[in-house]
Design an enzyme around this catalytic site. Structure first.
Site, PDB file in Angstrom:
ATOM      1  CE  LYS A 117      10.387  20.445 -11.493  1.00  0.00           C
ATOM      2  NZ  LYS A 117       9.362  19.720 -10.760  1.00  0.00           N
ATOM      3  CB  SER A 120      12.389  22.813 -15.061  1.00  0.00           C
ATOM      4  OG  SER A 120      11.601  23.985 -15.176  1.00  0.00           O
ATOM      5  CD  GLU A 123       7.461  12.591 -15.271  1.00  0.00           C
ATOM      6  OE1 GLU A 123       6.925  13.320 -16.123  1.00  0.00           O
ATOM      7  OE2 GLU A 123       8.103  13.034 -14.310  1.00  0.00           O
ATOM      8  CG  HIS A 156      -1.599  -1.247   1.537  1.00  0.00           C
ATOM      9  ND1 HIS A 156      -2.805  -1.626   0.993  1.00  0.00           N
ATOM     10  CD2 HIS A 156      -1.207  -2.278   2.330  1.00  0.00           C
ATOM     11  CE1 HIS A 156      -3.136  -2.821   1.452  1.00  0.00           C
ATOM     12  NE2 HIS A 156      -2.182  -3.243   2.259  1.00  0.00           N
TER      13      HIS A 156
END
Ligand code: ARG
Length: 472
Positions: free
Chosen positions: A297, A291, A304, A170
């Site tokens: 970043k 970024s 992704e 979980h």
């Protein structure tokens, strides 16, 4: 029209030279746009030429064609092949597909003999054999890609067989596990994927060539000969099934979907692990992006994208199932819609496997962060309960309850289980002795999980050795 390097002609042209016998007019331009597949099936050129060469050689060998014609066809097809590979071939949309494009050019090059190639054959069995050959190659490519990916995970597992990290259920800390064990979980998944591609390949390795349009042919062809020449185990046994079957493509897509789902799961873990909040692992600069506005970043874009690829691959799978659903035997033009889906899914999968292999190879575990995280969240509570069963003779349910009380106590005090004083623990249960501290540390916890397939470093090392030997 379909692609920029495909020549379109206007619709006022004459009837199709390959099948125009009963047609007075040429096709409407829009009709041609929807009907033609050359824009994408030119990708099957090598398979188409291999299939035609095998067919021509067989026609010559059994005496359906004169030996000289068969030879001229075989040679001419090689010329067509090099024209395509050298980028000199003019694909023509009015010739619909790769089959007619190749045959027409062959006839331009060798003359009359070229027109004899299509004896005892149809585009229906031709496309079936071309596409099977292509998908078969993709199964091999997937198997190879997966072996490379498994090696990358194995290297991680071998290096970190005893590095502790939290194991989750979980996404909540459950029990300490080892980095190596976590890596080996993916080796198991990708090994199953590999076996699915191998298995699909084995089943698809029957040759549909010679089924002709649907009913077989009256010419005395030798289907065993063409099957063998093209590396198939045997010819398919039913001509109707041969031209209408796309199971091989569906099996490939199904295997690709499961594999992409596995890729997406590790991709998601990488996104989580590489975040500033987790810092479990570092992705190298080669596999991350910055970024344009936020200088701090370092984004896991590749992970992704890998997480997303299943969307495309499963989409292709559903699309082809939907195309095939309810199709009466045998071939229908619906089936021309099979190729783009499979091409796109295969490209996405191969790229995904290569990217994941690179990323896993470059990834570094933050051992200290992992270790700290492993020790937090009362991750050794189960070890404590097991100790109470083993050493204090408590029934497991009672041990579970006692442990729960100790966890609540530690939580109130804002400390971890190993930091509770012995007196505090004996106050909860008198059977507890100093020996309990031996199981509260995470290293001891993972070392104790010696059951077969468990997380103990020795178990992990045994699995690494087994897979290394299997991968050769
Ligand atoms: N381009 C067709 C396809 O991809 C080849 C088979 C055509 N057969 C036919 N009877 N029209 O399916």
């Amino acid at each position: 029209m379909t692609t920029s390097d495909t020549t379109a002609t206007d619709s006022s042209g004459a009837a199709n030279q390959m099948w125009g016998g009963r047609f007075a007019e040429g096709p409407d331009a829009i009709m041609q746009a929807i009907n033609a597949s050359i824009g994408f099936d030119k990708r099957l050129y090598a398979q188409d030429i291999a299939g035609s060469r095998a067919h021509a050689a067989m026609l010559g060998a059994v005496g359906i064609l004169q030996g000289s014609d068969a030879e001229a066809i075989g040679e001419g097809l090689l010329t067509v092949l090099s024209e395509i590979e050298d980028g000199k071939f003019q694909f023509r949309v009015e010739l619909e597909d790769i089959h007619l494009n190749v045959e027409s050019r062959l006839t331009e090059i060798i003359g009359e003999a070229g027109k004899r190639l299509h004896t005892g054959r149809s585009r229906n069995d031709q496309v079936a054999v071309d596409f099977r050959l292509w998908v078969r190659d993709q199964c091999d490519a997937a198997t190879q890609g997966l072996s490379g990916l498994m090696r990358a995970f194995l290297a991680q597992a071998e290096a970190g067989a005893d590095w502790v990290m939290p194991g989750f259920t979980h996404l909540q800390t459950a029990q300490p596990v080892t980095w190596g064990h976590h890596m080996m979980a993916y080796v198991e998944m990708f090994a199953r994927d590999r076996s699915r591609f191998d298995d699909a390949r084995r089943r698809m390795n029957e040759c549909p060539l010679g089924a002709a349009a649907l009913a077989g042919t009256g010419f005395p062809i030798d289907r065993h000969m063409t099957a063998k020449a093209l590396g198939f185990d045997r010819p398919t046994a039913n001509s109707l099934d041969s031209v209408s079957d796309r199971d091989f493509a569906l099996e490939f897509l199904a295997a690709a979907s499961i594999c992409a789902m596995h890729l997406s799961r590790f991709a998601e873990e990488l996104v989580i692990w590489s975040s500033a909040q987790f810092r479990f692992a570092r992705l190298s600069d080669r596999w991350t992006t910055g970024s344009s506005i936020m200088p701090q970043k370092k984004n896991a874009d590749v992970a992704e994208l890998l997480r997303a690829k299943l969307g495309r691959i499963l989409g292709a799978t559903v699309a082809l199932f939907t195309v095939m659903k309810g199709l009466a035997l045998t071939y229908s033009k619906d089936m021309q819609e099979d190729k783009e889906q499979v091409f796109d899914a295969a490209d996405s999968l191969m790229l995904g496997l290569a990217a994941m292999t690179g990323m896993v190879g470059d990834m570094t575990a933050n051992r200290e962060v992992l270790k700290q995280a492993a020790a937090s969240g009362f991750s050794t509570a189960t070890d404590l309960a097991d100790w109470l069963v083993r050493e204090a003779g408590l029934p497991f349910r009672e041990a579970h309850h006692v442990t729960g009380t100790l966890v609540a106590l530690a939580e109130r005090k804002g400390c971890d289980l190993p930091e509770l004083a012995l007196a505090e623990m004996t106050a909860v249960h008198p059977g507890i002795t100093a020996g309990i501290h031996s199981v509260l540390g995470v290293e001891n916890s993972v070392r104790s999980r010696m059951s077969y397939g468990g997380t103990a470093p020795d178990q992990v090392r045994a699995q690494v050795a087994r897979w290394k030997a299997a991968l050769g």
